[in-house]
Enzyme design. Structure first.
Site, PDB file in Angstrom:
ATOM      1  CE  LYS A 100      34.095  38.919  48.919  1.00  0.00           C
ATOM      2  NZ  LYS A 100      34.264  38.670  50.363  1.00  0.00           N
ATOM      3  CB  SER A 101      40.894  37.717  49.658  1.00  0.00           C
ATOM      4  OG  SER A 101      39.816  36.883  49.953  1.00  0.00           O
ATOM      5  CB  SER A 123      39.158  30.587  59.342  1.00  0.00           C
ATOM      6  OG  SER A 123      38.874  31.974  59.210  1.00  0.00           O
ATOM      7  CG  ASP A 138      34.552  32.272  49.449  1.00  0.00           C
ATOM      8  OD1 ASP A 138      34.026  31.858  50.501  1.00  0.00           O
ATOM      9  OD2 ASP A 138      35.379  33.214  49.426  1.00  0.00           O
ATOM     10  CE  LYS A 192      32.964  30.464  54.489  1.00  0.00           C
ATOM     11  NZ  LYS A 192      34.148  31.209  54.888  1.00  0.00           N
ATOM     12  NE  ARG A 195      27.894  31.598  50.636  1.00  0.00           N
ATOM     13  CZ  ARG A 195      28.999  32.317  50.461  1.00  0.00           C
ATOM     14  NH1 ARG A 195      30.180  31.716  50.475  1.00  0.00           N
ATOM     15  NH2 ARG A 195      28.930  33.612  50.270  1.00  0.00           N
ATOM     16  NE  ARG A 221      31.944  34.231  47.541  1.00  0.00           N
ATOM     17  CZ  ARG A 221      32.717  35.089  46.869  1.00  0.00           C
ATOM     18  NH1 ARG A 221      32.587  35.202  45.564  1.00  0.00           N
ATOM     19  NH2 ARG A 221      33.603  35.830  47.502  1.00  0.00           N
TER      20      ARG A 221
HETATM   21  C1  S3P Z   1      38.306  35.261  53.193  1.00  0.00           C
HETATM   22  C2  S3P Z   1      38.413  34.026  53.774  1.00  0.00           C
HETATM   23  C3  S3P Z   1      37.349  33.009  53.697  1.00  0.00           C
HETATM   24  C4  S3P Z   1      36.348  33.298  52.593  1.00  0.00           C
HETATM   25  C5  S3P Z   1      35.949  34.748  52.565  1.00  0.00           C
HETATM   26  C6  S3P Z   1      37.151  35.651  52.389  1.00  0.00           C
HETATM   27  C7  S3P Z   1      39.422  36.206  53.363  1.00  0.00           C
HETATM   28  O1  S3P Z   1      36.668  32.971  54.923  1.00  0.00           O
HETATM   29  O2  S3P Z   1      35.222  32.482  52.729  1.00  0.00           O
HETATM   30  O3  S3P Z   1      35.024  34.976  51.516  1.00  0.00           O
HETATM   31  O4  S3P Z   1      39.507  37.188  52.608  1.00  0.00           O
HETATM   32  O5  S3P Z   1      40.250  35.990  54.242  1.00  0.00           O
HETATM   33  P1  S3P Z   1      37.229  32.102  56.163  1.00  0.00           P
HETATM   34  O6  S3P Z   1      38.596  32.584  56.392  1.00  0.00           O
HETATM   35  O7  S3P Z   1      36.375  32.386  57.336  1.00  0.00           O
HETATM   36  O8  S3P Z   1      37.143  30.678  55.721  1.00  0.00           O
END
Ligand code: S3P
Length: 430
Positions: A23-24, A168, A317, A344, A348, A390
């Site tokens: 996803k990221s 983050s 996650d 989140k 969670r 999740r």
């Molecule tokens: C993500 C970063 C994370 C993660 C999210 C996806 C990303 O969040 O929890 O599901 O794609 O950069 P944070 O950067 O706020 O920790």
């Protein structure tokens, strides 16, 4: 899709499974391709609600994106090729869409508005608004500039040295995206290393960016070159199968084509520490990320562990499903330094404490974590997914080892990151 599912205790899960694309990386591929000069090709993009929000936002910003079914073609017109959108852009449930776009839009000399669903409109946005304002962008939001909708009037940015109070990747990436448009150098420093997909992708496509420990340093103005990328499987989705295999007697699952970027694989190392039989095989490089298969087998006698605050970002996650694993381990598992879990897609910490409590688990909640004592024979009952993909999937894995049937309400949320989740589980049960 129906919004509840009834699950019974399962026999062993056996066979091979390929998790959905990351996803990221899918979000980032779409965004970077949209500001590159020329045609980029994205293979194996995640076709789930979250990245589709990013795709639709990029279209709303005037980018031509063609979906041939097999690949996505993005026709970027360069850093300055985006157009003012005619309407508000709806990021749905996707924090990554909203925060990364807040950064991108801060570099654009036009007006735009980002909104989202009920969950996203309650999530903290000051963490991106603050540094982007320091760079010179105009951002305004609800509740004293802390909550979406966010209105952005960008342009005229200058580089800053920003020490982020949170680890983050969304905050880091928002600032890095804005930095591509800023005069001078921007430095982003984080307290602990969060996922580094942005820093891996940007230098490969022409950005002037380097990493020095916990600092990322960017100089703006360089053109972004078009690229071809194959998105690896999502470790965070593979995690559900890893835990299922570890706790369901006689299971053995080969999870194929999983991204094992070290900023993502904390759960793998923690599972090993708990005595789980998990193994990484056939490592290879795909589009700048390491990919492998993960072989996971049922293990008798898992032992509890303490998760230290520095271990949190690399498994951020995975905590919902990790809580399920902790229920089956001997002893008390503690998670601390994980206050981010409260902001989140749902809270969670509260969600897992309340739902696992209903299954008979002894859970203690802390402001920044949880304590779970095991092993527990989980009791089937009716559970609530808290509008969180999740949480829905983690509770569904718990249901597979529970005595009696379990109903999980709100399971349509799985479409956010893992359409077809229940089909994959069914296939593995034979
Ligand atoms: C993500 C970063 C994370 C993660 C999210 C996806 C990303 O969040 O929890 O599901 O794609 O950069 P944070 O950067 O706020 O920790």
């Amino acid at each position: 899709m129906v919004d509840s599912i009834k699950l019974l205790r399962s026999g062993p899960l056996r066979g091979e499974v390929t998790p959905p694309p990351d996803k990221s990386i899918s979000h980032r591929a779409l965004i970077f391709a949209s500001i590159a000069k020329g045609k980029s090709i994205i293979r194996n993009l995640l076709r789930a609600d979250d990245p589709m929000r990013t795709l639709n936002a990029m279209k709303a910003l005037g980018v031509e994106i063609r979906d041939s079914g097999e690949v996505i073609e993005v026709y970027g017109e360069g850093l300055y090729g985006l157009r003012e959108p005619e309407n508000v852009m709806d990021c749905g449930n996707s924090g990554t869409t909203m925060r990364l776009l807040a950064g991108l839009l801060s570099g654009q000399p036009f007006f735009s508005v980002l909104t989202g669903d009920g969950s996203l409109r309650q999530r903290p946005m000051k963490r991106v608004i603050e540094p982007l304002r320091m760079m010179g962008a105009g951002l305004y939001a609800r509740a004293g500039d802390t909550l979406a909708p966010i209105a952005v009037k960008g342009g005229g940015l200058r580089g800053i040295h920003y020490k982020s109070p949170v680890a983050s990747a969304q905050v880091k990436s928002a600032v890095l995206l804005a930095a591509l448009y800023a005069g001078g150098e921007t430095v982003v420093e984080e307290p602990r290393k969060s996922r580094d997909h942005t820093e891996r992708m940007l230098p490969a496509i022409g950005a002037d960016i380097r990493v020095e420990g916990l600092r990322v340093i960017v100089s703006g103005g360089n053109d972004i070159s078009p690229f071809e990328i194959t998105v690896p499987g999502d470790f965070s989705s593979a995690a559900f199968f890893m835990v299922a295999a570890a706790i369901i007697k006689d299971s053995e699952i080969l999870i194929k084509n999983v991204g094992i970027n070290p900023t993502r694989t904390g759960l793998f190392h923690i599972m090993k520490r708990m005595g789980a039989d998990v193994e990484i095989i056939d490592e290879r490089n795909v589009s700048g990320e390491t990919v492998a298969d993960i072989l996971c087998k049922y293990t008798e006698g898992l032992t509890a562990t303490d998760i230290a605050p520095e271990e949190v970002p690399s498994m951020i996650d995975e905590f919902p499903v990790f809580c399920v694993l902790a229920c089956r381990a001997e002893g008390t598992t503690t998670i601390r330094g994980a206050g981010e879990l409260r902001v989140k897609e749902s809270d969670r910490i509260a969600a897992m404490a309340s739902e696992l409590g209903k299954m008979g688990v002894n859970v203690t909640e802390y402001p920044d974590g949880l304590e779970i004592s095991g092993p527990v024979n989980l009791r089937g009952t009716t559970l609530e997914a808290h509008n969180d993909h999740r949480v829905a999937m983690a509770l569904s894995i718990a249901a597979l080892v529970a005595e009696g049937g379990t109903t999980v309400l709100g399971v349509s949320a799985v479409d956010i990151s893992f359409p077809g989740f229940y089909d994959r589980i069914l296939e593995l049960t034979g």
